[in-house]
Design an enzyme around this catalytic site. Structure first.
Site, mmCIF file in Angstrom:
data_model
loop_
_atom_site.group_PDB
_atom_site.id
_atom_site.type_symbol
_atom_site.label_atom_id
_atom_site.label_comp_id
_atom_site.label_asym_id
_atom_site.label_seq_id
_atom_site.Cartn_x
_atom_site.Cartn_y
_atom_site.Cartn_z
ATOM 1 N N ARG A 155 0.820 -1.210 0.000
ATOM 2 C CA ARG A 155 0.000 0.000 0.000
ATOM 3 C C ARG A 155 0.855 1.262 0.000
ATOM 4 O O ARG A 155 0.535 2.240 -0.703
ATOM 5 C CB ARG A 155 -0.940 -0.022 1.197
ATOM 6 C CG ARG A 155 -1.824 1.221 1.363
ATOM 7 C CD ARG A 155 -2.436 1.722 0.087
ATOM 8 N NE ARG A 155 -3.142 0.704 -0.680
ATOM 9 C CZ ARG A 155 -3.461 0.830 -1.954
ATOM 10 N NH1 ARG A 155 -3.118 1.921 -2.630
ATOM 11 N NH2 ARG A 155 -4.111 -0.124 -2.579
ATOM 12 N N LYS A 190 1.725 24.625 -5.522
ATOM 13 C CA LYS A 190 0.554 24.040 -4.853
ATOM 14 C C LYS A 190 0.724 22.521 -4.809
ATOM 15 O O LYS A 190 0.054 21.759 -5.494
ATOM 16 C CB LYS A 190 -0.725 24.435 -5.588
ATOM 17 C CG LYS A 190 -0.979 25.947 -5.553
ATOM 18 C CD LYS A 190 -2.171 26.335 -6.401
ATOM 19 C CE LYS A 190 -2.372 27.853 -6.396
ATOM 20 N NZ LYS A 190 -3.490 28.272 -7.272
ATOM 21 N N LYS A 222 3.649 39.447 -6.490
ATOM 22 C CA LYS A 222 2.198 39.352 -6.651
ATOM 23 C C LYS A 222 1.537 40.550 -5.976
ATOM 24 O O LYS A 222 2.211 41.436 -5.431
ATOM 25 C CB LYS A 222 1.707 38.037 -6.066
ATOM 26 C CG LYS A 222 2.414 36.810 -6.675
ATOM 27 C CD LYS A 222 1.755 35.514 -6.302
ATOM 28 C CE LYS A 222 0.449 35.355 -7.029
ATOM 29 N NZ LYS A 222 -0.080 33.961 -6.931
ATOM 30 N N GLU A 251 3.423 39.662 -11.532
ATOM 31 C CA GLU A 251 2.032 39.366 -11.866
ATOM 32 C C GLU A 251 1.291 40.654 -12.218
ATOM 33 O O GLU A 251 1.404 41.655 -11.508
ATOM 34 C CB GLU A 251 1.346 38.680 -10.687
ATOM 35 C CG GLU A 251 -0.124 38.384 -10.898
ATOM 36 C CD GLU A 251 -0.774 37.849 -9.638
ATOM 37 O OE1 GLU A 251 -0.884 36.619 -9.513
ATOM 38 O OE2 GLU A 251 -1.147 38.671 -8.769
ATOM 39 N N ASP A 272 -2.489 37.366 -15.202
ATOM 40 C CA ASP A 272 -3.451 36.738 -14.300
ATOM 41 C C ASP A 272 -4.881 36.978 -14.766
ATOM 42 O O ASP A 272 -5.339 38.122 -14.855
ATOM 43 C CB ASP A 272 -3.258 37.291 -12.885
ATOM 44 C CG ASP A 272 -4.133 36.583 -11.869
ATOM 45 O OD1 ASP A 272 -4.262 35.347 -11.966
ATOM 46 O OD2 ASP A 272 -4.690 37.257 -10.983
#
Length: 352
Positions: A155, A190, A222, A251, A272
């Site tokens: 597993r 992410k 950002k 960005e 964006d």
């Protein structure tokens, strides 16, 4: 044959194994001074470690992840079902088999997991390689070893193999859509904590490329950085002054923000939530003076429309945060199932 090989641009993270030392769970025991060891000399079989290095992975990190996965499953105990139903001296061959079509990633990592569990040497027959496309029913890897060890590590090995193959399969779908354009699908940060290097490896197996591996690789200015610094120009200037050798990506969410950023000398501009029409306008405005990356609004259905604008990258966080697994199972061969082993065969097929 497919595979996670190939060159990198200035905005693709290098595909080399990072340094690092052994954790407490490492096969070498984490002795003092272990951080000075060559990764190929620590824990894993040298041939397997060399394959991991060639794939751009750190064998020490892979070994540590393998230990964590197995230890989590055993929780300082034993596999009670397997110990009760399988004779200690039983030996079996198990086949890792794709139960659906997809792109494979993580085979050598699955081997590393099994090597942590196996108390005796085991024989491995490799039928495909990471990055290969496979059909349902394809045997990926065959392992012969003590039956108890194989079932105990099953597993943990499958969890990683299915997860990484799912990411590679999803990435391949994007890469196929973008074929014939200069655009490449690219991942983000992410990722699952602790598994970033493996998940980004899976993206490469699927034909994608990597964005920065960490916050220290490159600057990405950002909206919150702009607010904190008092403006885009101010943020850019501050980063350039503090880290002059680091590539800077900025960005933007409007066309009118692009000219001043170009004037500052941005290496890459992140568009964006632009529409394809706005993206095409941005490509014409920039005219090759910076690399352009699209982010937001992207789906497989509209990916080609974005790629056809001439943009360089499509940033898709879903590659690592939302890809379903590729269904892969482990089945013991029937000719090894005698007496108590028959019950172990059934248990293997349950994949619980």
């Amino acid at each position: 044959m497919g595979g996670p090989t190939g060159g990198t641009s200035a905005w693709e993270s290098p595909q080399t194994a990072s340094g690092g030392g052994c954790g407490d769970a490492c096969g070498c025991g984490g002795d003092e001074g272990a951080y000075e060891l060559d990764p190929l000399t620590c824990g894993l079989d040298p041939d397997l470690a060399a394959l991991l290095v060639a794939a751009g992975l750190d064998p020490v990190q892979v070994e540590d992840i393998a230990h964590l996965a197995v230890e989590e499953d055993l929780d300082q105990g034993v596999d009670v079902t397997t110990v009760a139903t399988v004779p200690e001296d039983a030996v079996a061959t198990g086949d890792f088999t794709a139960r659906e079509a997809g792109t494979v990633a993580g085979l050598r990592i699955a081997e590393a997991v099994l090597s942590i569990v196996c108390t005796d040497e085991f024989a491995v027959e490799r039928h495909v390689e990471d990055g290969d496309r496979v059909e349902a029913g394809t045997t990926l890897l065959s392992v012969t070893t003590r039956t108890r060890d194989l079932l105990t590590g099953e597993r943990s090995a499958l969890n990683i193999l299915c997860r990484l193959s799912g990411i590679a399969t999803a990435t391949r779908a994007w890469a196929d859509v973008l074929e014939g354009t200069k655009a490449k699908v690219r991942d983000t940060r992410k990722t699952t904590p602790g598994l970033r290097a493996l998940e980004k490896f899976a993206v490469r197996c699927g034909g994608g490329v990597n964005h920065r591996m960490s916050l220290s690789d490159a600057a990405l200015i950002k909206d919150n950085h702009v607010v904190a610094a008092g403006g885009i120009a101010e943020a850019f200037t501050a980063v350039r002054a503090e880290f002059p050798g680091v590539p800077i990506e900025v960005e933007v969410d409007r066309i009118d923000q692009i000219p001043p950023i170009l004037a500052e000398g941005a290496d890459l501009i992140l568009l964006d939530n632009f529409t394809p029409e706005q993206t095409r306008e941005a490509v014409e405005l920039v005219a090759g003076r910076a690399i352009l990356e699209s982010s937001g609004r992207l789906t497989l259905d509209n990916a080609r429309a974005y790629a056809d604008t001439g943009v360089d990258f499509l940033a898709v966080g879903a590659l690592t945060h939302s890809s379903p697994i590729l269904d892969i199972g482990l089945d013991l061969r029937e000719d090894h199932g005698q007496g108590p082993q028959g019950a172990a065969d059934d248990a293997a097929r349950e994949d619980r």
